[in-house]
Design an enzyme around this catalytic site. Structure first.
Site, short mmCIF file in Angstrom:
data_model
loop_
_atom_site.label_atom_id
_atom_site.label_comp_id
_atom_site.label_asym_id
_atom_site.label_seq_id
_atom_site.Cartn_x
_atom_site.Cartn_y
_atom_site.Cartn_z
N ARG A 95 0.82 -1.22 0.00
CA ARG A 95 0.00 0.00 0.00
C ARG A 95 0.85 1.26 0.00
O ARG A 95 0.62 2.19 -0.78
CB ARG A 95 -0.92 0.00 1.22
CG ARG A 95 -1.93 -1.13 1.26
CD ARG A 95 -2.71 -1.11 2.57
NE ARG A 95 -3.69 -2.17 2.66
CZ ARG A 95 -3.42 -3.37 3.14
NH1 ARG A 95 -2.20 -3.66 3.59
NH2 ARG A 95 -4.36 -4.30 3.20
N ILE A 96 1.85 1.31 0.89
CA ILE A 96 2.65 2.52 1.02
C ILE A 96 3.63 2.65 -0.15
O ILE A 96 3.83 3.76 -0.68
CB ILE A 96 3.37 2.53 2.38
CG1 ILE A 96 2.33 2.66 3.50
CG2 ILE A 96 4.38 3.68 2.45
CD1 ILE A 96 2.88 2.49 4.89
N ASP A 150 9.83 -6.01 -6.07
CA ASP A 150 9.00 -6.74 -5.12
C ASP A 150 8.74 -8.11 -5.72
O ASP A 150 7.97 -8.24 -6.68
CB ASP A 150 7.67 -6.01 -4.87
CG ASP A 150 6.88 -6.63 -3.72
OD1 ASP A 150 6.96 -7.86 -3.55
OD2 ASP A 150 6.18 -5.90 -3.01
N ALA A 195 10.17 2.35 6.94
CA ALA A 195 9.43 1.09 7.07
C ALA A 195 9.74 0.44 8.42
O ALA A 195 9.06 0.69 9.40
CB ALA A 195 9.79 0.17 5.90
N ARG A 196 10.78 -0.39 8.47
CA ARG A 196 11.18 -1.06 9.71
C ARG A 196 12.69 -0.88 9.90
O ARG A 196 13.48 -1.04 8.97
CB ARG A 196 10.85 -2.56 9.67
CG ARG A 196 9.45 -2.90 9.23
CD ARG A 196 8.38 -2.23 10.07
NE ARG A 196 8.27 -2.78 11.40
CZ ARG A 196 7.46 -2.27 12.34
NH1 ARG A 196 6.75 -1.19 12.07
NH2 ARG A 196 7.38 -2.83 13.52
N ASP A 234 13.55 7.18 9.45
CA ASP A 234 12.53 7.42 10.46
C ASP A 234 12.48 6.27 11.45
O ASP A 234 11.86 6.39 12.50
CB ASP A 234 11.15 7.59 9.80
CG ASP A 234 10.05 7.84 10.82
OD1 ASP A 234 10.15 8.85 11.55
OD2 ASP A 234 9.11 7.03 10.91
N GLU A 249 14.42 0.52 18.83
CA GLU A 249 13.51 1.63 18.53
C GLU A 249 14.19 2.98 18.71
O GLU A 249 14.07 3.86 17.86
CB GLU A 249 12.27 1.52 19.44
CG GLU A 249 11.31 2.69 19.37
CD GLU A 249 10.49 2.69 18.10
OE1 GLU A 249 9.78 3.68 17.87
OE2 GLU A 249 10.56 1.71 17.34
N HIS A 263 10.65 7.94 14.44
CA HIS A 263 9.58 6.98 14.12
C HIS A 263 8.21 7.64 14.24
O HIS A 263 7.35 7.23 15.02
CB HIS A 263 9.66 5.76 15.04
CG HIS A 263 8.87 4.60 14.49
ND1 HIS A 263 8.95 3.34 15.00
CD2 HIS A 263 7.98 4.52 13.46
CE1 HIS A 263 8.16 2.52 14.33
NE2 HIS A 263 7.54 3.22 13.38
#
Length: 347
Positions: free
Chosen positions: A172-173, A192, A253-254, A278, A283, A305
């Site tokens: 989606r993003i 992808d 993303a992650r 980000d 974390e 984040h």
């Protein structure tokens, strides 16, 4: 359920944070959706952070019918603490790595997330990081506020419509980024392996079969893949060495997709042009000294984040999670955001 009401534990909700815990008075959305017939419980905070494991969290989870996790990782100890009455676990967010789907499947518990509440926000934030790098916004800001008026601070920008955007992960993003940020670039490449080659064409992009093909051509690489065993650390020193030396890397993303040591060395040695981040692993990047060279590098743009954040997104996420909780308590299947099938007899 000491008073007969089903118990729902929100382990670490930052929007309710207050002192050493969560302020129930701030749980307006949750109370509105779930009503007085549900007992809401919240995790404990110490030193400005929620306790994400340990005996205190286990005690608060005891007897819970539904667990709602944010950064908290689902573990056997957490599920054991909740006990046999647990019906579901809901992730307050898009990513599902801390939801621990294999463990939930093993226990026969359904897991849910909110997969699409912040597409607008994350695609906008990704674009902001990318364009900040392209236009050297940070060094310009620092120079001017520091007393220097210099149009060349940060170097001479390039014309983006003669450059290539590379999008890794086309969910989606990734699709929203291709449509939005791709408008600034002359070409958009997509890698992808889980989509058909024709899908990117509908977004004005071109699919490539190999990540190295994208890395060898893209001047801006943005990451939008999930975190799993296949993608963890995928942007290590070897992958970064295959990027163009004039290419930027953006990750909203992650955090664990990127190896901090590899990225730090690539920046220091000038093997890539810069990075916009980000997300980090852990974390908080200040908890791992390997991120220090990345944070200190003049060609990085970093945020805490918050790519997902807006008033509208936060309200939508809270409301949709509370609705999923209500459905799980009622024994009804949750249709959107179902990470694992509902086990038979879950009601």
């Amino acid at each position: 359920m000491a008073d007969g009401r089903p118990r729902v534990l929100y382990t670490d909700p930052p929007w309710l944070a207050s002192g050493d815990g969560a302020d129930p008075a701030l749980a307006t959305v949750e109370t509105e959706v779930l009503g007085p017939g549900v007992e809401l419980a919240f995790g404990r905070r110490e030193g400005g952070r929620y306790l994400l494991d340990g005996p205190d969290l286990a005690e608060r989870a005891r007897g819970a019918r539904v667990l709602v996790v944010y950064r908290c990782k689902v573990t056997p100890e957490l599920l054991d603490a909740a006990g046999p009455g647990l019906r579901a676990v809901v992730r307050q967010g898009v990513g599902v790595d801390n939801l621990n789907a294999p463990l939930l499947a093993e226990r026969g518990l359904p897991g849910y997330n909110v997969p699409d509440y912040c597409v607008d926000e994350v695609s906008a934030h990704t674009s902001a990081l990318a364009l900040s790098l392209e236009r050297a916004v940070v060094p310009q800001h620092q120079g001017l506020t520091g007393g220097a008026f210099d149009i060349y601070a940060g170097g001479v920008p390039r014309r983006t419509n003669r450059r290539t955007l590379g999008v890794v992960g086309f969910g989606r993003i990734g699709r929203a980024v291709a449509a939005r940020l791709g408008a600034f670039y002359g070409r958009v490449l997509v890698y992808d392996p889980y989509i058909g080659r024709d899908l990117p064409e509908g977004y004005g992009a071109q699919a490539v079969d190999d990540l190295d093909e994208l890395l060898g051509q893209a001047h801006m690489v943005t990451l939008h893949c999930p975190l799993n065993d296949e993608t963890r650390g995928m942007f290590d020193a070897a992958a970064l060495s295959r990027m163009r030396p004039d290419a930027y890397l953006v990750n909203a993303a992650r955090g664990a997709l990127v190896d901090p040591e590899g990225l730090g060395k690539a920046l220091e040695e000038g093997r890539i042009a810069g990075a916009g981040l980000d997300v980090f692993f852990p974390e908080n990047p200040h908890d791992d000294p390997r991120w220090a060279p990345v944070l200190a590098h003049p060609r990085t743009v970093v945020t805490s984040h918050r790519a997902f954040l807006s008033e509208e997104a936060e309200d939508s996420s809270r409301r949709r999670v509370a609705e999923a909780v209500a459905q799980a308590l009622a024994g009804r299947p949750v249709r959107v955001g179902r990470v694992l099938p509902d086990p038979e007899g879950a009601a």
